[in-house]
Motif scaffolding. Structure first.
Motif, PDB file in Angstrom:
ATOM      1  N   UNK A  79       0.903  -1.309  -0.145  1.00 28.84           N
ATOM      2  CA  UNK A  79       0.132  -0.188   0.045  1.00 28.84           C
ATOM      3  C   UNK A  79       1.000   1.426   0.089  1.00 28.84           C
ATOM      4  N   UNK A  80       0.145   2.381  -0.282  1.00 31.53           N
ATOM      5  CA  UNK A  80       0.942   3.875  -0.212  1.00 31.53           C
ATOM      6  C   UNK A  80       0.453   4.404   0.889  1.00 31.53           C
ATOM      7  N   UNK A  81       1.205   5.181   1.368  1.00 30.74           N
ATOM      8  CA  UNK A  81       0.882   6.013   2.784  1.00 30.74           C
ATOM      9  C   UNK A  81       0.518   7.539   2.409  1.00 30.74           C
ATOM     10  N   UNK A  82      -0.785   8.019   2.812  1.00 30.56           N
ATOM     11  CA  UNK A  82      -1.139   9.222   2.718  1.00 30.56           C
ATOM     12  C   UNK A  82      -1.632   9.970   4.044  1.00 30.56           C
ATOM     13  N   UNK A  83      -0.933  10.996   4.323  1.00 34.81           N
ATOM     14  CA  UNK A  83      -1.164  11.927   5.540  1.00 34.81           C
ATOM     15  C   UNK A  83      -2.536  12.484   5.657  1.00 34.81           C
ATOM     16  N   UNK A  84      -3.240  12.419   6.725  1.00 31.31           N
ATOM     17  CA  UNK A  84      -4.471  13.237   7.095  1.00 31.31           C
ATOM     18  C   UNK A  84      -4.491  14.535   6.468  1.00 31.31           C
ATOM     19  N   UNK A  85      -3.208  15.133   6.678  1.00 29.57           N
ATOM     20  CA  UNK A  85      -3.038  16.548   6.342  1.00 29.57           C
ATOM     21  C   UNK A  85      -3.192  16.885   4.856  1.00 29.57           C
ATOM     22  N   UNK A  86      -3.134  15.930   4.027  1.00 35.25           N
ATOM     23  CA  UNK A  86      -3.150  15.892   2.578  1.00 35.25           C
ATOM     24  C   UNK A  86      -4.497  15.844   1.820  1.00 35.25           C
ATOM     25  N   UNK A  87      -5.602  15.164   2.516  1.00 36.12           N
ATOM     26  CA  UNK A  87      -6.790  15.048   2.003  1.00 36.12           C
ATOM     27  C   UNK A  87      -7.960  15.192   3.124  1.00 36.12           C
ATOM     28  N   UNK A  88      -8.963  15.589   2.412  1.00 35.03           N
ATOM     29  CA  UNK A  88     -10.404  15.763   3.147  1.00 35.03           C
ATOM     30  C   UNK A  88     -10.892  14.070   2.953  1.00 35.03           C
ATOM     31  N   UNK A  89     -11.887  13.784   3.498  1.00 33.87           N
ATOM     32  CA  UNK A  89     -12.880  12.638   3.542  1.00 33.87           C
ATOM     33  C   UNK A  89     -14.180  12.917   3.282  1.00 33.87           C
ATOM     34  N   UNK A  90     -15.016  12.016   2.474  1.00 31.76           N
ATOM     35  CA  UNK A  90     -16.427  12.331   2.068  1.00 31.76           C
ATOM     36  C   UNK A  90     -17.143  11.236   1.845  1.00 31.76           C
ATOM     37  N   UNK A  91     -18.321  11.268   1.960  1.00 25.90           N
ATOM     38  CA  UNK A  91     -19.140  10.310   1.857  1.00 25.90           C
ATOM     39  C   UNK A  91     -20.482  10.573   0.719  1.00 25.90           C
ATOM     40  N   UNK A  92     -20.615  10.273  -0.540  1.00 24.89           N
ATOM     41  CA  UNK A  92     -21.767  10.756  -1.310  1.00 24.89           C
ATOM     42  C   UNK A  92     -22.750  10.203  -0.904  1.00 24.89           C
ATOM     43  N   UNK A  98     -16.986   8.689  10.118  1.00 28.05           N
ATOM     44  CA  UNK A  98     -16.320   8.632   8.898  1.00 28.05           C
ATOM     45  C   UNK A  98     -15.253   7.669   8.787  1.00 28.05           C
ATOM     46  N   UNK A  99     -14.378   7.571   9.794  1.00 31.07           N
ATOM     47  CA  UNK A  99     -13.302   6.606   9.450  1.00 31.07           C
ATOM     48  C   UNK A  99     -13.768   5.272   9.623  1.00 31.07           C
ATOM     49  N   UNK A 100     -14.701   4.814  10.255  1.00 34.49           N
ATOM     50  CA  UNK A 100     -15.170   3.416  10.410  1.00 34.49           C
ATOM     51  C   UNK A 100     -15.880   3.311   9.105  1.00 34.49           C
ATOM     52  N   UNK A 101     -16.304   4.110   8.512  1.00 32.31           N
ATOM     53  CA  UNK A 101     -17.167   3.955   7.148  1.00 32.31           C
ATOM     54  C   UNK A 101     -16.337   3.731   6.175  1.00 32.31           C
ATOM     55  N   UNK A 102     -15.217   4.450   5.870  1.00 30.59           N
ATOM     56  CA  UNK A 102     -14.101   4.450   4.854  1.00 30.59           C
ATOM     57  C   UNK A 102     -13.162   3.078   5.121  1.00 30.59           C
ATOM     58  N   UNK A 103     -12.967   2.676   6.327  1.00 27.00           N
ATOM     59  CA  UNK A 103     -11.925   1.562   6.620  1.00 27.00           C
ATOM     60  C   UNK A 103     -12.267   0.373   6.009  1.00 27.00           C
ATOM     61  N   UNK A 104     -11.358  -0.169   5.257  1.00 23.13           N
ATOM     62  CA  UNK A 104     -11.441  -1.576   4.586  1.00 23.13           C
ATOM     63  C   UNK A 104     -12.553  -1.268   3.253  1.00 23.13           C
TER      64      UNK A 104
END
Length: 598
Positions: free
Chosen positions: A457-470, A479-485
């Motif tokens: 895998x590749x590593x992405x810092x939280x400071x680099x991206x936002x998260x969203x659910x359409x 949010x993190x529970x929804x995205x993980x896995x």
């Protein structure tokens, strides 16, 4: 000493003679013969012209990969006749030497007379080929072609999927077979389809045509779109393709609307030719009914990009639009809005029971509210006009040509399987990196169905991206529970869309202002894990570092569950923990860099 096998093979004896040598096959094909393909192979025409799915294979086109899997209609190869009116012919005559009935071929290394046909073969192989043709009493050979096996990360991944690529006890080359008896699953096109393609080609000499293909789900829209693209590529260096069917995409994963500039023929089902889009937006669902407003904004933005940027440099480039297959209820105004946006020059409806030679080349009359029939699901009539709400087409000067054609599919499509294979094809480029990480597992497990669990895998810092659910509201705490896995779209939005909560809630991930933003689609990834201490996401994706530097938002992909793509049963659970985690230790590093420690 190399092994050789010559003579007719299986059911090919009526239409072709084949010479096998060291895993490569040379085939001489009778004029006008149609061969049904099964499996996958690299094909190169040495002399003559073969047509496959509307595209002409000639000597100058080089090797082309053909895919004819078990779960789709089988491709057919046709040796073209000089008569342009023969059904199945694209109207391009063969070489004068072959049209004269030559039945003897000479190696390219030997000097020949102008009327003798050269083939790129060794002298001994050319002689063996001539001997086979003479033994069969032939005098009407139209094409000589070379076939060899296809070995790529994509084919290896597809071979691992049940019921996709067939296996043969006896075959011309590994994983590929040709039959001169056209099967019930063979893909063929009617005269009307060739007439449509010819009309669009002629129109493109004057102006850039826009062709919208419509029809219910499973009617063969994508199949016809591929045929039109291939036919147009015989004369145009590139063809535009607007993907509007978010549930059954052609080049990308489901949930994406995209504009593509296609420069290579499409010689297989959608999952056999994934490619980067000229521009793509992430919609995040399998049907426009979830958010029709967002769907309309996306299709309008893509068409505006095509007209402003692509057509500006190529004013005659054709555009093929594959519409959504939802043509009832709310699907009617959604489709009419699409027509209003792209204003097609040609409108095609795939419907049953259209007689040969009927329903083509008809114009849509001026819109008449008095004759409108509300939201009737069959809003396109039998080739003579449109019926629909008054919010539809209101322009006396707008009169596209409408065609009614029969569906082309001979094989029942499994939509769920097609979506799964789109994901497999998208991630197939990382197959090699997965194998490099665990080469000892190649013979102990099915890598083709588990490579996503092995790829670094590749590593992405939280400071680099936002998260969203359409399409749904998720509390910030979840949010993190929804995205993980899960699969996540790697996207890009305007910076003003991003909200930072650092001042009030230190350590909280960024979110977006708008619930339905326009998200440019950069790629897709599997979110393998989240490091709460170092504030990093670990994502498996085939995208390169340069592409990832443009990513500023992760959007939950709701079109597919990773459990449907990754096979746990083929994974050695005794030394690896289940999806989505891996027992190896991660190393935090900058975005786009590998984060794997053996």
């Amino acid at each position: 000493m190399s092994s050789r096998k010559e003579g007719s093979f299986g059911l090919l004896k009526a239409e072709a003679q084949c010479l096998k040598k060291d895993g490569v096959c040379v085939a001489a094909v009778r004029r006008g013969a149609t061969l049904c393909l099964q499996g996958c192979a690299q094909v190169r025409v040495l002399t003559g012209v073969m047509e496959v799915n509307g595209f002409l294979l000639k000597q100058e086109t080089g090797f082309r990969a053909l895919y004819s899997p078990s779960n789709c209609s089988h491709l057919t190869l046709t040796a073209l006749d000089a008569n342009p009116h023969v059904e199945g012919s694209a109207g391009f005559p063969m070489s004068p030497e072959l049209a004269g009935g030559s039945s003897r071929f000479y190696p390219a290394s030997q000097a020949t007379q102008p009327n003798e046909v050269r083939v790129d073969l060794e002298p001994v192989d050319a002689e063996r080929l001539n001997a086979m043709i003479a033994a069969g009493g032939w005098r009407d050979v139209a094409v000589v072609m070379l076939l060899k096996a296809t070995d790529s990360a994509l084919t290896r991944c597809l071979e691992a999927q049940d019921g996709v690529l067939p296996s043969f006890k006896h075959s011309l080359i590994p994983g590929f077979q040709m039959l001169d008896s056209v099967s019930t699953h063979a893909l063929t096109f009617t005269r009307n389809a060739y007439q449509l393609a010819s009309d669009v080609m002629a129109f493109s000499h004057q102006s850039g045509p826009v062709v919208v293909v419509s029809g219910v789900s499973g009617s063969g829209k994508s199949t016809l779109c591929r045929f039109l693209v291939n036919y147009l590529l015989n004369r145009h260096p590139a063809v535009g393709y607007l993907e509007c069917d978010v549930g059954q995409t052609e080049f990308t994963v489901p949930g994406v609307c995209a504009l593509h500039v296609v420069r290579e023929p499409l010689l297989g089902p959608p999952y056999t030719h994934p490619q980067k889009a000229s521009r793509a937006y992430y919609y995040g669902g399998k049907t426009p009914k979830d958010q029709p407003g967002l769907y309309g904004r996306i299709t309008a933005a893509l068409f505006e990009h095509f007209m402003a940027d692509v057509r500006k440099s190529s004013p005659h480039m054709p555009l093929i639009v594959n519409s959504c297959g939802w043509l009832t209820d709310l699907g009617v105004p959604i489709f009419l809005e699409l027509l209003q946006t792209v204003r097609p020059t040609h409108l095609v409806k795939l419907e049953q029971d259209v007689p040969e030679g009927d329903g083509t080349n008809q114009t849509i009359p001026v819109w008449d509210d008095a004759s409108a029939s509300g939201s009737h699901p069959d809003f396109i009539g039998s080739g003579i006009g449109l019926r629909g709400s008054s919010s539809g087409l209101h322009d006396d000067q707008y009169e596209p040509i409408v065609y009614c054609l029969q569906p082309h599919l001979r094989h029942t499509k499994n939509s769920k399987m097609m979506r799964k294979l789109a994901y497999v094809a998208y991630f197939s480029p990382i197959y090699s990196s997965a194998l490099d990480m665990a080469p000892h597992l190649e013979h102990t497990m099915n890598i083709g169905r588990s490579f996503l669990l092995l790829a670094p895998p590749k590593s992405v810092s939280w400071s680099s991206v936002a998260v969203h659910v359409l399409h749904r509201k998720v509390p910030s705490s979840q949010l993190l529970y929804a995205l993980n896995g899960r699969f996540v779209a790697l996207g890009c939005v305007e910076e003003e869309e991003i909200v930072s909560h650092e001042s009030r809630y230190p350590g909280m991930v960024k979110t977006l202002h708008s619930q339905l933003p326009l998200v440019k689609f950069i790629g897709l990834g599997l979110l393998r894990g989240i490091d709460m201490e170092s504030k990093h996401f670990y994502i498996t994706t085939p995208e390169d570092s340069e592409s990832l530097t443009r990513v500023n938002v992760l959007v939950l992909d709701q079109a597919e569950d990773p459990d449907n793509i990754v096979s746990r049963k083929d994974f050695p659970i005794n030394n690896m923990v289940p999806v989505p985690y891996h027992s190896a230790e991660f190393i935090s590093c900058d975005i786009g860099q590998y984060c794997w420690k053996p």
